[in-house]
Design an enzyme around this catalytic site. Sequence first.
Site: not given
Ligand code: NAD
Ligand code: G6P
Ligand code: MN
Length: 453
Positions: A91, A168-169, A198, A276
């Site tokens: 990231r 998405c949240d 986004h 976004y």
């Molecule tokens: P994080 O790095 O703390 O956790 C992600 C985990 O995924 C890690 O433990 C990593 O080892 C694991 N991982 C990586 N590749 C993998 C694979 N191929 N198979 C299984 N596990 C795997 O990250 P985070 O900040 O907690 O975020 C997690 C995910 O959620 C990210 O993709 C983030 O962008 C997403 N997210 C999305 C939204 C949304 O609105 N859609 C909101 C918040 C977070």
């Molecule tokens: C929002 C978006 C997610 C994104 C996150 C990042 O919740 O919807 O898609 O992953 O923000 O938050 P962070 O705290 O990791 O910057």
């Molecule tokens: Mn999102």
Amino acid sequence: MIITIVGGGSTFTPGIVKSIALRKDELEVDEIRLFDIDRERQDKLGVLVKWILEEDLKSGIKLTVTYDEKEAYTDADFIFAQMRVGKYAMREMDEKIPLKHGCVGQETCGCGGMAYGMRTIFPMIKVIDDVEKYAKPTYWILNYSNPASIVSEACRKLRPNARIINICDMPIAIIDVVAAALEVNKKDLVYDYYGLNHFGWFTSIEYKGEDVMPKLRDYIMEQEILLPAAYLKDKQALTSSGSSGGNRHTKGSWYYVWKGVYEIMQNFPETLPNTYLNYYLQQKEFVEHSDPTHTRANEVMETREKNLFDGIDRYLATGEIDESVFYAGSHGDWIADLAIALKNDTKARFLVITENRGAIPNMPYDAMVEVPAYIGKKGPEVIAQNEIPLFQQGLMMQQLNSEKLLVEGCIEGSYEKVLQAFTLNKTVPSMKVAKEILDDMIEANKEYWPELK
Ligand code: NAD
Ligand code: G6P
Ligand code: MN
């Protein structure tokens, strides 16, 4: 009833588990499984999740922590996916490489988002294939893994029959902030929204039947920011990334996106933009106040991630848990509530990322759009929209085609198509800059990207 969390080592796992456990009766859940490829990370989270399920909530839900796909998915009903392919180290690259070239450096938008997308497409397809092999045929994958827009387009193209809903949240995080600003209960707010992930707009917000958009607009114009007055008292606490408490969307560099909502609405007051959109409408200004040596990835590593893992270590050493080390709230509630709607066929209304199929009449049939839908056991029943204005449609078409080219380029291994995707993106000023960023990204993502020829 089994729920498997993919990316069990995520910083959001404790919050999601808590939301599931608090809805145990509606979900009738017997077992939660954590699956990750990073053992060390997931083992630590497993300790905390065990505490939540057994000590904190005394839920009676069984916990399985596994690194084996078969064990993770066999007979699973729901799969909640939240992987971050390449973790925070990548990231940081996504954010810093574009900034080095004077372009927006963001996790899911612009070149950073495209780089993240190229890493995530094939791992996500693998999840679908493993789930198809082992889980119940009626499984649902609810996917948070970003960049959700690009991931959803790749799934649509490569696995059109998969039972996956991408979500998405951010819209609900915005509604949380709106409710706090207007001092009303968020459960009483009903909203209309359309866009890509986004990349969208709230067209109406109603409180118990009353249109509160004018009130909200006045509030934002008065405060010169969209944040609850209570939060604004201590600006230093808002802009510093030091604290883990409170609403994480208002901490550190997030401050600027709430300010940016005001700036956008000064010019375009009719709709409430998703935060976004700042990266596409104020790309120059967002680059200017970014620190190319310290981005959001650094803030998260220094706060959410550090506090969580330090907190788990402290628990292991002393047996004491400080709940403020983990984030819980709307993020977990949203995915758990969506599962309830699917399981119990409630037809509740959610925003989801789904194939357009005419819902927005002047967008392509196969565009993955983010729109409200009623959710029942057969999946989303999308609510038809009106034609959208030229400004929004133009922006969305540019972004959509950039993402479609990226997905095609990734699948075909085509350097030219990926370069077109970068060049077309609104965050990039020229073909030459697009190429320079792409070439740096190829180098940084050697371990993850398919080869581009
Ligand atoms: P994080 O790095 O703390 O956790 C992600 C985990 O995924 C890690 O433990 C990593 O080892 C694991 N991982 C990586 N590749 C993998 C694979 N191929 N198979 C299984 N596990 C795997 O990250 P985070 O900040 O907690 O975020 C997690 C995910 O959620 C990210 O993709 C983030 O962008 C997403 N997210 C999305 C939204 C949304 O609105 N859609 C909101 C918040 C977070
Ligand atoms: C929002 C978006 C997610 C994104 C996150 C990042 O919740 O919807 O898609 O992953 O923000 O938050 P962070 O705290 O990791 O910057
Ligand atoms: Mn999102």
